[in-house]
Enzyme design. Structure first.
Site, PDB file in Angstrom:
ATOM      1  N   LYS A 285      -3.559  12.605  13.750  1.00 51.73           N
ATOM      2  CA  LYS A 285      -4.940  11.651  14.777  1.00 51.73           C
ATOM      3  C   LYS A 285      -4.939  13.098  16.232  1.00 51.73           C
ATOM      4  O   LYS A 285      -3.975  12.695  16.849  1.00 51.73           O
ATOM      5  CB  LYS A 285      -4.265  10.581  14.966  1.00 51.73           C
TER       6      LYS A 285
ATOM      7  N   SER B  28      -8.484   2.250  15.462  1.00 49.24           N
ATOM      8  CA  SER B  28      -8.848   3.834  16.159  1.00 49.24           C
ATOM      9  C   SER B  28      -8.585   5.040  15.080  1.00 49.24           C
ATOM     10  O   SER B  28      -8.836   5.881  15.649  1.00 49.24           O
ATOM     11  CB  SER B  28      -8.783   3.765  17.739  1.00 49.24           C
TER      12      SER B  28
ATOM     13  N   SER C 281      -4.115  -0.353  14.945  1.00 47.10           N
ATOM     14  CA  SER C 281      -4.707   0.734  15.077  1.00 47.10           C
ATOM     15  C   SER C 281      -4.311   1.609  13.718  1.00 47.10           C
ATOM     16  O   SER C 281      -5.344   3.154  13.343  1.00 47.10           O
ATOM     17  CB  SER C 281      -4.855   1.975  16.222  1.00 47.10           C
TER      18      SER C 281
END
Lengths: 489, 97
Positions: free
Chosen positions: A80, A155, A179
């Site tokens: 990420k 996210s 997330s």
């Protein structure tokens, strides 16, 4: 053999036995990415072909003289883009950090680098991890591999989509209010948020420091355990990391039942707003736990209804403070307009941040401002205590809690973009575990009639990831959900 | 809680965010809606309930004060928008006299 379809465990075994080379692995995943990435858009930055192939060749060359491997050697991972990677730009999905190349590795990356893993690229996210759909990225949205018109969740949407689309063997995400788990549910993969403090946050770009936690997004529960083994443990560079013993989590996934485990089903997670297909899938999963020898009982967590309000006060307050560092001075974007220092700060932040980040900074600044601090921030911190106490009390009676991960399957791109509050409400089932700091996993437990994955969430006591993983693995082994793969079109 | 345009301007100033005229009404509307939702916490009795700032029940974490390698000036300033002789450069904040 199609290497990109394998689980982390399968690929590790092949590589350790010398049946596949690092170069073959790198080539297989580069090929896969070239086939599907233009549709899925999981990555913000992809490692260039020559760099990746050179890394793989160097591994093979070194092994030729002395075959000594490490668990993540040559394992192709996606990370990420809010986790710092030395020399590789880390954008947080923001214009503010579009050209930011960290001068150091986060602790989790430093560990993987010692193993000589392969970094395939940095994955898309809602700007600064603020969002539930990956639509709030300055680099455009990621698509759900199961249906390209739908959101991948957020996210960590890029990491979840990359795993679901077989663009990497496993990925890292970060979870502040869901997330990791919510995108894992949307994309039909496994996402684990460890206990707060289990994994070092050093080098994770801060959003809400009392909630942020790094965790694995994988194809199987066993893979999740393998990654957690590498990530977990105290770190002198993160004073909130916990000095707790780290068991071998892969042992927990060897059991095929949940005998002697008590599973609680909190009734507040099955109220209005829960989609009927999701409810049905989760109820069937609960029945499966009974078949696997678990003792299932209904429990109550009455403060669940306050969790979202509590979370959005605390998370935005912490965010407004953490994001004060983006002032156009030390790193990142600076507005080009001629101006004095104060105007430079204000314009830099106006041009560098997107709308959702601005909204949260404004909210957080408001709830911390004179006259409102006690009514909002102080109050929310007290309610957070009530939520924690309820979990502590319920965990006296049961070992685990089983719930849906998300009230609905993935929604359509654009569906909730104009209504921030509706977007926030999609986090309703994941937020409480974040506030309480407890471990929680999401794994597939079915598919909607439209073919979208449905996620099952299992929560446990602090530092009992082993029990969470054991139950998740037993369920996964007893069902066939993980064998279903998306057809990307 | 209703947050009007002048409060939006005040909060934006505190947050060092420049906000365009056209953004003020949408912000006022969205923030009011979200704060109204947050206001439900007011109904809860939290008298005597301690606050949770972090779930880690620790106070101070100490380490030996031992020097160790750190970033060089070049590395630390490499991402800065403007530097001069190893310093971060910002617009002038003092007048000539």
């Amino acid at each position: 053999m199609t290497l990109f379809k394998l689980s982390l465990k399968e690929l590790q075994d092949l590589f350790t036995r010398g049946e596949v080379t690092a170069l073959e692995i790198a080539r297989a995943f580069l090929l896969r990415m070239s086939q599907v990435e233009f549709k899925v858009k999981a990555f913000i930055t992809q490692t260039d072909r020559e760099t990746l192939l050179a890394q793989a060749e160097a591994i093979d060359k070194d092994l030729a003289s002395w075959r000594k491997t490490m668990p993540f050697m040559a394992m192709p991972l996606a990370i990420k883009d809010n986790i710092c990677t030395d020399g590789v730009r880390t954008t947080c999905g923001s214009v503010m950090l579009e050209h930011f190349a960290p001068p150091y590795d986060s602790t989790v990356i430093a560990t993987l680098r010692t193993h000589r893993y392969l970094l395939l690229g940095k994955t898309n996210l809602d700007e600064f991890a603020m969002g539930s759909s990956t639509e709030h990225s300055a680099f455009g949205p990621t698509r759900n591999p199961w249906n390209l018109k739908c959101i991948p969740g957020g996210s960590s949407g890029g990491s979840a989509a990359a795993v679901a689309a077989d663009e990497c063997v496993a990925a890292l995400g970060s979870d502040t209010g869901g997330s990791i788990r919510q995108p894992a549910a949307c994309c039909g993969v496994v996402g684990l948020k460890p206990t707060y403090g289990r994994v070092s946050r050093y080098g994770l770009v801060a959003f809400a420091s009392s909630l942020d936690q790094i965790g694995p997004i994988t194809k199987t529960v066993q893979d999740s355990a393998i990654l957690l083994n590498a990530l977990a443990g105290p770190d002198p560079l993160d004073s909130t990391s916990a000095d707790q013993p780290v068991p071998d989590f892969t042992k927990a996934v060897k059991k095929k039942d949940v005998k002697k485990l008590k599973l609680g089903v909190p009734k507040e997670y099955f109220t209005e707003g829960l989609d009927s297909e999701v409810e049905q899938a989760v109820r069937s999963a609960i029945d499966e736990f009974k078949n696997l020898g678990g003792e299932v009982r209904e429990v109550s967590l009455p403060s669940t209804e306050w969790a979202i309000a509590t979370y959005y006060v605390i998370a935005t307050a912490e965010a407004s403070s953490n994001l004060a560092r983006y002032d156009g001075v030390k790193y990142g974007f600076r507005s080009k307009e001629k101006q004095n220092l104060l105007e430079m700060y204000q314009r830099t932040r106006a041009e560098g941040f997107g709308s959702e980040v601005k909204r949260r900074i404004m909210l957080g600044t408001y709830v911390l401002s004179a006259g409102y601090y006690d009514a909002y921030y102080g109050k929310a911190q007290a309610v957070r205590t009530l939520i924690r106490r309820e979990f502590e009390s319920v965990f006296q009676d049961v070992d685990l809690l089983v719930t849906p991960t998300m009230p609905t399957p993935a929604f359509h791109l654009g569906e909730k973009l104009q209504d921030p509050l509706q977007m926030y409400l999609s986090d309703i089932y994941t937020i409480s575990a974040s506030l309480a700091g407890i471990p929680a996993i999401s794994l597939p437990c079915g598919y909607s009639q439209l073919g979208l994955p449905i996620g099952l969430q299992i929560m446990g006591r602090p530092f009992e990831e082993d029990k969470v993983l054991r139950a998740a693995s037993a369920y996964e082994q007893a069902t066939d959900w993980r064998k279903k793969r998306p057809v990307i079109r | 809680m209703k947050i009007d345009k002048s409060e939006v301007e005040h909060v934006a100033r505190l947050a060092r965010l420049e906000i365009g005229e056209s953004e003020k009404d949408p912000f006022s509307e969205q923030l009011s809606q979200i704060l109204k939702y947050m206001d439900q916490l007011g109904a809860l009795n939290t008298e005597g309930v301690p606050q949770t700032a972090t779930v880690r029940e620790q106070t101070n974490v100490f380490q030996e004060d031992v020097p160790h390698p750190c970033l060089s000036t070049e590395q630390a300033t490499a991402n800065a928008p403007q530097t001069e002789e190893g310093f971060f450069l910002v617009p002038r904040i003092l007048n000539d006299r």
